[in-house]
Design a protein around this motif. Sequence first.
Motif, mmCIF file in Angstrom:
data_model
loop_
_atom_site.group_PDB
_atom_site.id
_atom_site.type_symbol
_atom_site.label_atom_id
_atom_site.label_comp_id
_atom_site.label_asym_id
_atom_site.label_seq_id
_atom_site.Cartn_x
_atom_site.Cartn_y
_atom_site.Cartn_z
ATOM 1 N N LEU A 133 -13.419 -6.392 -10.026
ATOM 2 C CA LEU A 133 -13.080 -7.380 -9.121
ATOM 3 C C LEU A 133 -14.637 -7.851 -8.531
ATOM 4 O O LEU A 133 -15.834 -7.154 -8.671
ATOM 5 C CB LEU A 133 -12.643 -6.633 -7.920
ATOM 6 N N PRO A 134 -14.821 -9.322 -8.538
ATOM 7 C CA PRO A 134 -16.156 -9.761 -8.045
ATOM 8 C C PRO A 134 -16.812 -8.866 -6.843
ATOM 9 O O PRO A 134 -16.148 -8.612 -5.801
ATOM 10 C CB PRO A 134 -15.545 -11.152 -7.489
ATOM 11 N N GLY A 135 -17.994 -8.508 -6.994
ATOM 12 C CA GLY A 135 -18.823 -7.933 -5.985
ATOM 13 C C GLY A 135 -18.534 -6.610 -5.635
ATOM 14 O O GLY A 135 -19.046 -5.798 -4.870
ATOM 15 N N VAL A 136 -17.546 -5.802 -6.915
ATOM 16 C CA VAL A 136 -17.186 -4.491 -6.599
ATOM 17 C C VAL A 136 -18.027 -3.827 -7.657
ATOM 18 O O VAL A 136 -18.127 -4.012 -8.778
ATOM 19 C CB VAL A 136 -15.689 -4.247 -6.874
ATOM 20 N N ALA A 137 -18.815 -2.583 -7.126
ATOM 21 C CA ALA A 137 -19.569 -1.859 -8.229
ATOM 22 C C ALA A 137 -19.150 -0.466 -7.958
ATOM 23 O O ALA A 137 -19.499 0.444 -8.874
ATOM 24 C CB ALA A 137 -21.247 -1.952 -7.602
ATOM 25 N N ALA A 138 -18.324 0.126 -6.854
ATOM 26 C CA ALA A 138 -17.914 1.281 -6.948
ATOM 27 C C ALA A 138 -16.472 1.242 -6.089
ATOM 28 O O ALA A 138 -16.270 0.354 -5.300
ATOM 29 C CB ALA A 138 -18.807 2.170 -6.480
ATOM 30 N N GLY A 139 -15.516 2.085 -6.630
ATOM 31 C CA GLY A 139 -14.429 2.012 -5.705
ATOM 32 C C GLY A 139 -13.193 3.099 -6.285
ATOM 33 O O GLY A 139 -13.602 3.619 -7.262
ATOM 34 N N LEU A 140 -12.376 3.491 -5.580
ATOM 35 C CA LEU A 140 -11.425 4.341 -5.914
ATOM 36 C C LEU A 140 -9.872 3.951 -4.996
ATOM 37 O O LEU A 140 -10.080 3.347 -4.133
ATOM 38 C CB LEU A 140 -11.487 5.825 -5.520
ATOM 39 N N THR A 141 -8.885 4.206 -5.679
ATOM 40 C CA THR A 141 -7.692 4.006 -4.927
ATOM 41 C C THR A 141 -6.580 5.275 -4.925
ATOM 42 O O THR A 141 -6.768 6.163 -5.998
ATOM 43 C CB THR A 141 -6.977 3.248 -5.665
ATOM 44 N N VAL A 142 -5.746 5.435 -4.011
ATOM 45 C CA VAL A 142 -4.618 6.511 -4.184
ATOM 46 C C VAL A 142 -3.100 5.859 -3.870
ATOM 47 O O VAL A 142 -3.474 4.880 -3.209
ATOM 48 C CB VAL A 142 -5.205 7.650 -3.010
ATOM 49 N N PRO A 143 -2.228 6.457 -4.539
ATOM 50 C CA PRO A 143 -0.955 5.869 -4.304
ATOM 51 C C PRO A 143 -0.456 6.043 -2.827
ATOM 52 O O PRO A 143 -0.670 7.100 -2.163
ATOM 53 C CB PRO A 143 -0.321 6.529 -5.219
ATOM 54 N N ILE A 144 0.351 5.292 -2.281
ATOM 55 C CA ILE A 144 1.125 5.128 -1.045
ATOM 56 C C ILE A 144 2.459 5.647 -1.323
ATOM 57 O O ILE A 144 3.310 4.624 -1.790
ATOM 58 C CB ILE A 144 0.793 3.940 -0.265
ATOM 59 N N LEU A 145 2.953 6.800 -1.132
ATOM 60 C CA LEU A 145 4.349 7.116 -1.485
ATOM 61 C C LEU A 145 5.065 7.124 -0.080
ATOM 62 O O LEU A 145 4.699 7.892 0.841
ATOM 63 C CB LEU A 145 4.293 8.608 -2.186
ATOM 64 N N LEU A 146 5.963 6.435 -0.215
ATOM 65 C CA LEU A 146 7.193 6.547 0.836
ATOM 66 C C LEU A 146 7.892 7.719 1.118
ATOM 67 O O LEU A 146 7.999 8.511 0.098
ATOM 68 C CB LEU A 146 8.114 5.153 0.918
ATOM 69 N N ALA A 147 8.548 7.880 2.047
ATOM 70 C CA ALA A 147 9.364 8.979 2.563
ATOM 71 C C ALA A 147 10.599 9.309 1.390
ATOM 72 O O ALA A 147 10.783 10.527 1.016
ATOM 73 C CB ALA A 147 10.022 9.105 3.834
ATOM 74 N N ASP A 148 10.974 8.284 0.966
ATOM 75 C CA ASP A 148 12.080 8.354 -0.346
ATOM 76 C C ASP A 148 11.689 8.579 -1.855
ATOM 77 O O ASP A 148 12.398 8.584 -2.804
ATOM 78 C CB ASP A 148 13.032 7.237 -0.511
ATOM 79 N N GLY A 149 10.118 8.716 -1.607
ATOM 80 C CA GLY A 149 9.459 9.002 -2.962
ATOM 81 C C GLY A 149 9.059 7.738 -4.099
ATOM 82 O O GLY A 149 8.758 8.040 -4.866
ATOM 83 N N THR A 150 9.532 6.655 -3.436
ATOM 84 C CA THR A 150 9.236 5.502 -4.257
ATOM 85 C C THR A 150 7.654 5.183 -3.781
ATOM 86 O O THR A 150 7.099 5.417 -2.734
ATOM 87 C CB THR A 150 10.034 4.329 -3.828
ATOM 88 N N ALA A 151 7.027 4.371 -4.651
ATOM 89 C CA ALA A 151 5.702 4.095 -4.772
ATOM 90 C C ALA A 151 5.573 2.811 -3.896
ATOM 91 O O ALA A 151 6.236 1.784 -4.661
ATOM 92 C CB ALA A 151 4.786 3.919 -5.830
ATOM 93 N N HIS A 152 5.016 2.469 -2.999
ATOM 94 C CA HIS A 152 4.733 1.250 -2.046
ATOM 95 C C HIS A 152 3.612 0.433 -2.814
ATOM 96 O O HIS A 152 3.808 -0.856 -2.952
ATOM 97 C CB HIS A 152 4.710 1.423 -0.740
ATOM 98 N N GLY A 153 2.768 1.084 -3.265
ATOM 99 C CA GLY A 153 1.320 0.411 -3.814
ATOM 100 C C GLY A 153 0.069 1.564 -3.777
ATOM 101 O O GLY A 153 0.356 2.930 -3.893
ATOM 102 N N VAL A 154 -0.679 0.853 -3.521
ATOM 103 C CA VAL A 154 -1.992 1.617 -3.529
ATOM 104 C C VAL A 154 -3.017 1.535 -2.074
ATOM 105 O O VAL A 154 -2.879 0.358 -1.674
ATOM 106 C CB VAL A 154 -2.966 1.641 -4.527
#
Length: 718
Positions: free
Chosen positions: A99-120
């Motif tokens: 990504l432009p201008g990114v030198a470091a970063g991390l993500t974690v999943p967003i898990l909804l109550a029904d167990g599905t992944a909404h995104g990060v």
Amino acid sequence: MVSSARHESQSEQALLEHALILACTAVGMGTAFVARDNADGACRRVAAVHRQPGGPTLIVGQALVCRPAAAGSPGSGSRGAGDPGSGRGAATDAWLLALPGVAAGLTVPILLADGTAHGVLGAVDSRPRAIAREDRATLAEAALVVAALLDQESIKRRHDLVLRSAGEGIVGLDRQGVITFVSTMAARTLGYQPADLIGRDHHALFHHSGSHGEPLSEADCPILAAIRSGNGHREADAVFWRRTGRAVPVEYVCTPMPDAVNADAALLLFKDVTESRAFEEEMLRQAYHDPLTALPNRNLFMERLEHHLQENQRASDGMAVLFLDLDRFKNINDSLGHGAGDELLIGVAQRVAACIRQDDVVARFGGDEFAVMLTGVRHSADAVLVAEKLLADIQEPFVLDGHEAYVGTSIGIAVAGPHSEAGALIRDADVALHRAKLGGKGRCVVFEETMPAFSVERLSLEADLRRALERRELRLYYQPVLDLGTEKIVGAEALVRWEHPKHGLVSPSDFIPMAEETGLILPIGKWVLEEACRQATIWRRKYADHADFTMAVNLSARQFQQPDLVEQVRAALERADFAPELLRLEITESILMEDVDATQAQLLALRGLGVKLAIDDFGTGYSSLSYIQRFPVDTLKIDRSFVMGLSEDARNPSIVQAAASLAHALGMDVTAEGIETVDQLRSLQGLSCDHGQGYLFARPLSSEAIDSLLTNGIPRDR
């Protein structure tokens, strides 16, 4: 500041902003974002962003390319060597560095109550830095906050959607019956805006009177009683009152909620049943009356006959049954057409009704058969006098489409005894009718105990029918089925005919009932199924424009009940190399309702083969609308009696439209039978019928004649 593609409430937006600020400050990053997974898993789209001064720039709606989902579980595209599940030290998610201008970063999943992944949930920075395990754990806590927000938002959205779109009215009530919330459908049904109803007494507004307008006090109000007792209450026949003062017939359920402290002490669900009740009443009327002549049909006649026989036994009041069958009726149909034949049947019905007294009953049993119940008959001579008058009146000419036409009738008479039963009386009159026909037609005969149970003619015909298959005397005729939108042939219905070596082409009405009674319908039905599939395959291969040509085959009650029916259908399809989805098996409403559970199991087994299923002659029986949706049916075939009356009876278009709407709502298509005029065709096109068949396009034809239609199309003058 947080930017977002959605329009959250202030509290929701503050919560989301809090989560993103937490993500930035807790892990020391310049920008935090929420990105939702795309369906293909190859990229994510930014849904919300919080950027601190100097942080990398991300824009709501921006697509972020990541690893395909196949590389791991939802959110695995964001896992780096530092994923807590990897057992290794934390590190920057590699795909973020693109990504432009990114030198470091991390993500974690967003898990909804029904167990599905909404995104990060992600955090990025413009300065190179090491990512610690604690950073990922901190970001995961912020992701839990975002997931909770999304779950809350989803629940609210679904709740609002239910209230807006529910087909039933939904009203919340407190312990005094005051309205706490109301759905749009409920308010619309009662003629209000939702805001007009909140905080008002439901009883005073729409439940204050009974169906005839008589006052209904609060003490007698079943809804208030249900709230106070805590016991649910259901009403299948009630009325609510619109703002205009008009009564609305409804079905409703009041369900108390005992755990509620203040508001929402009960939930009231109701449905306006005006249209469905009118439709069912019309279906009930059709179930007991002949749609062509408006006379009682066999069902109603038998009920009245049984009732009068019971009265007759108590009062010793004699009665008799007359069974009529028209002579030369087939000649009228063949020479002047079915329209003239129908006109003749109506005329006969009127003449028969004019010959009997008010307490007597005349009914049409079907085809050209009529029955009369005479009351107050002391001797058979009394019944003979009425029969002779009928013979004379029916022999008078009828004017049909400008032509004089003559028919006669034969009449069988059965006089009730002290212990007669309805079925036996009808059978005896039928036997006498056959004897009258054997004697030369145009006469009446009184049943005598010495008469055989079956006429010689019937026995001879039955013996010939048993040999018809092996002698190759059965023929299949085909009536084209058209797409009413394009008016092009899309299929055909197979109809069996018997080419008797002496009597010529025998009408199905003469030999199909006999085949049903004797069990011969089983081998005949099997032959029809195999021959129809074979012929359809020939047409599909011969005509490239008709590769999707469908074939409809009728199943009798005895055929449908065979335990090996599914295997018979499978074998016929395999022998003919015919695609299952192009075969349409048709059954009548009466078959559907005989044994609902067994019928449903058989239909599901047939559906498992891939074949299509149709309800034939819809509207001539009485199947509950609530039952129809239980069956895996693909097509509803509207009976010709409704089509015939489109321009004659103002109710028929409404019935056809209601049936079409019902079918489409249940995922079925609609075929109209018996189309004979251009006006009927245009009406059906306007009523959203999908397919049609009838004499306007073509009568049932031989396979050679269908070949000509498939080559040249339906003649334009048709």
